[in-house]
Design an enzyme around this catalytic site. Structure first.
Site, PDB file in Angstrom:
ATOM      1  N   LEU A 195      -7.167  -0.546  -2.882  1.00 11.26           N
ATOM      2  CA  LEU A 195      -6.455  -1.094  -4.040  1.00 11.26           C
ATOM      3  C   LEU A 195      -6.464  -2.622  -4.015  1.00 11.26           C
ATOM      4  O   LEU A 195      -6.550  -3.250  -2.966  1.00 11.26           O
ATOM      5  CB  LEU A 195      -5.011  -0.590  -4.078  1.00 11.26           C
ATOM      6  CG  LEU A 195      -4.030  -1.017  -2.981  1.00 11.26           C
ATOM      7  CD1 LEU A 195      -3.458  -2.402  -3.199  1.00 11.26           C
ATOM      8  CD2 LEU A 195      -2.909  -0.017  -2.897  1.00 11.26           C
TER       9      LEU A 195
ATOM     10  N   ALA B 142     -16.045 -18.762  -9.373  1.00 18.18           N
ATOM     11  CA  ALA B 142     -15.861 -19.869  -8.423  1.00 18.18           C
ATOM     12  C   ALA B 142     -14.405 -20.324  -8.476  1.00 18.18           C
ATOM     13  O   ALA B 142     -13.756 -20.275  -9.519  1.00 18.18           O
ATOM     14  CB  ALA B 142     -16.794 -21.012  -8.790  1.00 18.18           C
TER      15      ALA B 142
ATOM     16  N   ASP C 138      10.312   3.537   5.856  1.00 22.93           N
ATOM     17  CA  ASP C 138      10.121   2.150   6.289  1.00 22.93           C
ATOM     18  C   ASP C 138      11.192   1.814   7.311  1.00 22.93           C
ATOM     19  O   ASP C 138      12.329   2.255   7.181  1.00 22.93           O
ATOM     20  CB  ASP C 138      10.188   1.175   5.112  1.00 22.93           C
ATOM     21  CG  ASP C 138       9.425  -0.107   5.412  1.00 22.93           C
ATOM     22  OD1 ASP C 138       8.298  -0.265   4.904  1.00 22.93           O
ATOM     23  OD2 ASP C 138       9.937  -0.949   6.187  1.00 22.93           O
TER      24      ASP C 138
ATOM     25  N   VAL D 256       0.830  -1.209   0.000  1.00 21.92           N
ATOM     26  CA  VAL D 256       0.000   0.000   0.000  1.00 21.92           C
ATOM     27  C   VAL D 256       0.867   1.263   0.000  1.00 21.92           C
ATOM     28  O   VAL D 256       0.666   2.179  -0.802  1.00 21.92           O
ATOM     29  CB  VAL D 256      -0.968  -0.002   1.204  1.00 21.92           C
ATOM     30  CG1 VAL D 256      -1.632   1.360   1.382  1.00 21.92           C
ATOM     31  CG2 VAL D 256      -2.029  -1.066   1.021  1.00 21.92           C
TER      32      VAL D 256
ATOM     33  N   CYS E  72      -5.488  -9.709   2.925  1.00 23.37           N
ATOM     34  CA  CYS E  72      -6.604  -8.841   3.339  1.00 23.37           C
ATOM     35  C   CYS E  72      -7.898  -9.578   3.687  1.00 23.37           C
ATOM     36  O   CYS E  72      -8.349  -9.495   4.829  1.00 23.37           O
ATOM     37  CB  CYS E  72      -6.876  -7.801   2.260  1.00 23.37           C
ATOM     38  SG  CYS E  72      -5.549  -6.582   2.155  1.00 23.37           S
TER      39      CYS E  72
ATOM     40  N   GLU F 164      -4.093  -5.808  -5.051  1.00 23.91           N
ATOM     41  CA  GLU F 164      -2.744  -6.169  -5.490  1.00 23.91           C
ATOM     42  C   GLU F 164      -2.847  -6.732  -6.905  1.00 23.91           C
ATOM     43  O   GLU F 164      -3.813  -7.395  -7.260  1.00 23.91           O
ATOM     44  CB  GLU F 164      -2.137  -7.209  -4.546  1.00 23.91           C
ATOM     45  CG  GLU F 164      -1.631  -6.568  -3.273  1.00 23.91           C
ATOM     46  CD  GLU F 164      -1.042  -7.564  -2.282  1.00 23.91           C
ATOM     47  OE1 GLU F 164      -0.514  -8.597  -2.695  1.00 23.91           O
ATOM     48  OE2 GLU F 164      -1.148  -7.289  -1.079  1.00 23.91           O
TER      49      GLU F 164
ATOM     50  N   THR G 207      -5.809  -0.782   7.247  1.00 22.57           N
ATOM     51  CA  THR G 207      -7.161  -1.251   7.565  1.00 22.57           C
ATOM     52  C   THR G 207      -7.252  -1.502   9.067  1.00 22.57           C
ATOM     53  O   THR G 207      -6.528  -2.341   9.602  1.00 22.57           O
ATOM     54  CB  THR G 207      -7.464  -2.554   6.784  1.00 22.57           C
ATOM     55  OG1 THR G 207      -7.290  -2.282   5.398  1.00 22.57           O
ATOM     56  CG2 THR G 207      -8.876  -3.044   7.057  1.00 22.57           C
TER      57      THR G 207
HETATM   58  P1  NAD Z   1       3.139  -4.608   3.913  1.00 19.88           P
HETATM   59  O1  NAD Z   1       3.541  -5.612   4.921  1.00 19.88           O
HETATM   60  O2  NAD Z   1       3.371  -4.901   2.466  1.00 19.88           O
HETATM   61  O3  NAD Z   1       3.851  -3.208   4.226  1.00 19.88           O
HETATM   62  C1  NAD Z   1       3.930  -2.638   5.477  1.00 19.88           C
HETATM   63  C2  NAD Z   1       5.290  -1.992   5.633  1.00 19.88           C
HETATM   64  O4  NAD Z   1       5.324  -1.281   6.865  1.00 19.88           O
HETATM   65  C3  NAD Z   1       6.456  -2.987   5.676  1.00 19.88           C
HETATM   66  O5  NAD Z   1       7.377  -2.647   4.654  1.00 19.88           O
HETATM   67  C4  NAD Z   1       7.059  -2.796   7.071  1.00 19.88           C
HETATM   68  O6  NAD Z   1       8.456  -2.938   7.084  1.00 19.88           O
HETATM   69  C5  NAD Z   1       6.634  -1.374   7.388  1.00 19.88           C
HETATM   70  N1  NAD Z   1       6.607  -1.018   8.801  1.00 19.88           N
HETATM   71  C6  NAD Z   1       6.156  -1.726   9.851  1.00 19.88           C
HETATM   72  N2  NAD Z   1       6.300  -1.027  10.993  1.00 19.88           N
HETATM   73  C7  NAD Z   1       6.845   0.163  10.658  1.00 19.88           C
HETATM   74  C8  NAD Z   1       7.244   1.300  11.391  1.00 19.88           C
HETATM   75  N3  NAD Z   1       7.095   1.361  12.724  1.00 19.88           N
HETATM   76  N4  NAD Z   1       7.785   2.334  10.718  1.00 19.88           N
HETATM   77  C9  NAD Z   1       7.956   2.273   9.396  1.00 19.88           C
HETATM   78  N5  NAD Z   1       7.588   1.233   8.643  1.00 19.88           N
HETATM   79  C10 NAD Z   1       7.051   0.167   9.269  1.00 19.88           C
HETATM   80  O7  NAD Z   1       1.601  -4.329   4.189  1.00 19.88           O
HETATM   81  P2  NAD Z   1       0.516  -3.825   3.126  1.00 19.88           P
HETATM   82  O8  NAD Z   1       0.019  -4.984   2.343  1.00 19.88           O
HETATM   83  O9  NAD Z   1       1.014  -2.630   2.415  1.00 19.88           O
HETATM   84  O10 NAD Z   1      -0.675  -3.416   4.113  1.00 19.88           O
HETATM   85  C11 NAD Z   1      -0.615  -2.263   4.922  1.00 19.88           C
HETATM   86  C12 NAD Z   1      -2.006  -1.963   5.429  1.00 19.88           C
HETATM   87  O11 NAD Z   1      -2.877  -1.650   4.336  1.00 19.88           O
HETATM   88  C13 NAD Z   1      -2.674  -3.103   6.190  1.00 19.88           C
HETATM   89  O12 NAD Z   1      -3.484  -2.573   7.198  1.00 19.88           O
HETATM   90  C14 NAD Z   1      -3.546  -3.744   5.125  1.00 19.88           C
HETATM   91  O13 NAD Z   1      -4.650  -4.427   5.684  1.00 19.88           O
HETATM   92  C15 NAD Z   1      -3.998  -2.528   4.342  1.00 19.88           C
HETATM   93  N6  NAD Z   1      -4.375  -2.792   2.952  1.00 19.88           N
HETATM   94  C16 NAD Z   1      -3.646  -3.668   2.209  1.00 19.88           C
HETATM   95  C17 NAD Z   1      -4.003  -3.895   0.877  1.00 19.88           C
HETATM   96  C18 NAD Z   1      -3.237  -4.879   0.042  1.00 19.88           C
HETATM   97  O14 NAD Z   1      -3.768  -5.294  -0.991  1.00 19.88           O
HETATM   98  N7  NAD Z   1      -2.028  -5.255   0.416  1.00 19.88           N
HETATM   99  C19 NAD Z   1      -5.100  -3.223   0.311  1.00 19.88           C
HETATM  100  C20 NAD Z   1      -5.797  -2.313   1.099  1.00 19.88           C
HETATM  101  C21 NAD Z   1      -5.424  -2.100   2.427  1.00 19.88           C
END
Ligand code: NAD
Length: 429
Positions: A153, A252, A30, A11, A260, A155, A121
């Site tokens: 979004l 299906a 990050d 995200v 997610c 993936e 989320t």
């Molecule tokens: P991800 O694991 O790909 O990325 C999260 C990033 O945050 C990692 O790179 C991690 O190193 C970093 N991180 C963790 N703690 C940190 C800190 N204290 N400081 C800085 N960076 C830190 O996760 P994601 O898939 O991008 O999901 C993130 C959020 O978005 C979640 O809540 C997820 O539910 C939501 N979300 C995800 C999607 C999806 O398709 N992946 C879609 C919509 C919403």
């Protein structure tokens, strides 16, 4: 505008790139130094179509950069987006420790008014907790606003989804951050929903649960189709032509997965429980999803009788097409289950092999799709990559010990497969 994104994952990185693409100046933060190094060295740690070009162009234009320092991100920006993980705890509720930690880090770095936007989320009412935490840990006692801006979004289509969102949800308590938020999203030309924080947070969980429900619904229909000789694709097409229903999310399959849907569904069930409501409908969605995988594994074991020492080729490891993400992938789950029964696996995925190597042991990772069937007693399609439709089926049949295919994504035509001499089993047809 000057934006910081804390958490540069699926995200955060895509959001950062898209915000930069429309002209904002973005610092992606990050706390994983290896990830930040890959990015600053010009690499991309995830696969997402169109992302690499966009990141490179915006880094070159000076609108996008990467750091491990939250302080640098916060102090150099007006608006700070939180995009860190919100993984499930063993009881299904959400682990909010990442959000809490980032809220503290932001608070201690703030020296002037900031808008703190939650894109992760989160359960309803998390915004209040983030506000309280920032207030508590902000030594400078500066003003701030917390906004909920859930991300929708998909993936595999993330760049396109972010550049052309169906809607942008902005949840806020005060009017102060609304203009800035609208300005950030203005270039995307999307409808903007301005609402309260609790509703914004609920919109995300309600949407994902509804989409999961739609998938489980068609999967349940697939059971009836198999028992009656109907074809689930025909049923889905007929249903989908009704504008009130729509055709999307009516494919299906062996079930949904990913980082997610399963976790958001569990979280929403837990949230409901906490407010005294038993959301039985969503429990059924989970049950159908598990049943669908069980049925698929049963189909394989009933056909092959004994799985021990059988060689099975698996096409697809990512949780869906166009991504390298294997988190909670049904394909990986399937591999582990087949392995547990003693099957020998030859696996392939166009993009997810490296990530799968972290979770699958003692399997043969085959470098090209057409070599997978060699010596196999059966072939399984586990992810709906378009390229699998180009599998050389004649060659495949010749290379296999037995031409048996289990298609967990309904990618081939049953009549054609039969004509080619395959024993072909798919879902709901
Ligand atoms: P991800 O694991 O790909 O990325 C999260 C990033 O945050 C990692 O790179 C991690 O190193 C970093 N991180 C963790 N703690 C940190 C800190 N204290 N400081 C800085 N960076 C830190 O996760 P994601 O898939 O991008 O999901 C993130 C959020 O978005 C979640 O809540 C997820 O539910 C939501 N979300 C995800 C999607 C999806 O398709 N992946 C879609 C919509 C919403």
């Amino acid at each position: 505008m000057k934006l910081a994104i804390i958490g540069t994952g699926y995200v955060g990185l895509v959001s950062g790139a898209c915000f930069a693409e429309v002209g904002h100046t973005v610092i992606c933060v990050d706390n994983d130094p290896a990830k930040v190094k890959v990015l600053t060295d010009g690499g991309i740690p995830i696969y997402e179509p169109g992302l690499e070009e966009m990141v490179k162009a915006n880094v070159a234009a000076g609108r996008l950069r990467f750091t491990t320092s939250t302080e640098e991100g916060v102090q150099g920006s007006d608006v700070i987006f939180i995009a860190v993980p919100t993984p499930p705890l063993p009881d299904g509720s959400v682990d909010l420790s990442y959000i809490e930690k980032v809220a503290r880090e932001i608070a201690s770095a703030m020296t002037s008014y900031k808008i703190v936007v939650d894109k992760s989320t989160v359960p309803v009412k998390t915004g209040d907790k983030v506000s309280e935490t920032i207030k508590r840990y902000c030594k400078a006692k500066v003003e701030f606003d917390v906004v909920s801006n859930p991300e929708f979004l998909r993936e595999g289509f993330a760049v396109d989804d972010l550049m052309h969102p169906d809607r942008v949800v902005i949840g806020t308590k005060s009017l102060r951050p609304v203009n800035a938020m609208k300005q950030i999203y203005l270039p995307f030309n999307a409808p903007i929903v301005v609402t309260d924080i609790n509703s914004a947070e609920l919109i995300k969980h309600a949407s994902n649960s509804f989409l999961a429900l739609k998938i489980s619904y068609i999967n349940a229909i697939s059971v009836i189709c198999e028992a009656t000789g109907a074809n689930v694709q025909e049923v889905a097409n007929g249903m989908g032509m009704d504008e009130r229903i729509g055709r999307r999310f009516l494919d299906a399959s062996l079930g949904f997965g990913g980082s997610c849907f399963p976790k958001d569904l569990s979280a929403f069930i837990k949230i409901s429980e906490q407010v005294g409501y038993d959301f039985g409908l969503l429990k059924e969605v989970q049950k159908i999803n598990t049943f669908q995988m069980d049925r698929f594994v049963k189909k394989i074991s009933e056909t092959l009788w004994v799985l021990k020492d059988k060689t099975i080729g698996v096409l697809g490891l990512a949780f869906k097409q166009n991504t390298d993400d294997v988190r909670m992938s049904p394909a990986i789950d399937l591999c582990l289950r087949l392995q547990k029964e003693g099957a020998i696996l030859r696996v392939y995925d166009p993009k997810a092999m490296d990530k799968a190597k972290g979770v699958l042991k003692d399997v043969t990772f085959v470098e090209d799709m057409d070599s997978v069937p060699e010596g196999c007693d059966a072939l399984v399609v586990a992810t709906e990559w378009e390229q699998f439709k180009k599998l050389d089926l004649e060659r495949c049949r010749g290379a296999m010990t037995h031409p048996i295919m289990f298609d967990g994504r309904n990618m081939f035509d049953p009549a054609e497969m039969e004509q080619l001499g395959f024993i072909y089993k798919s879902i709901g047809r």
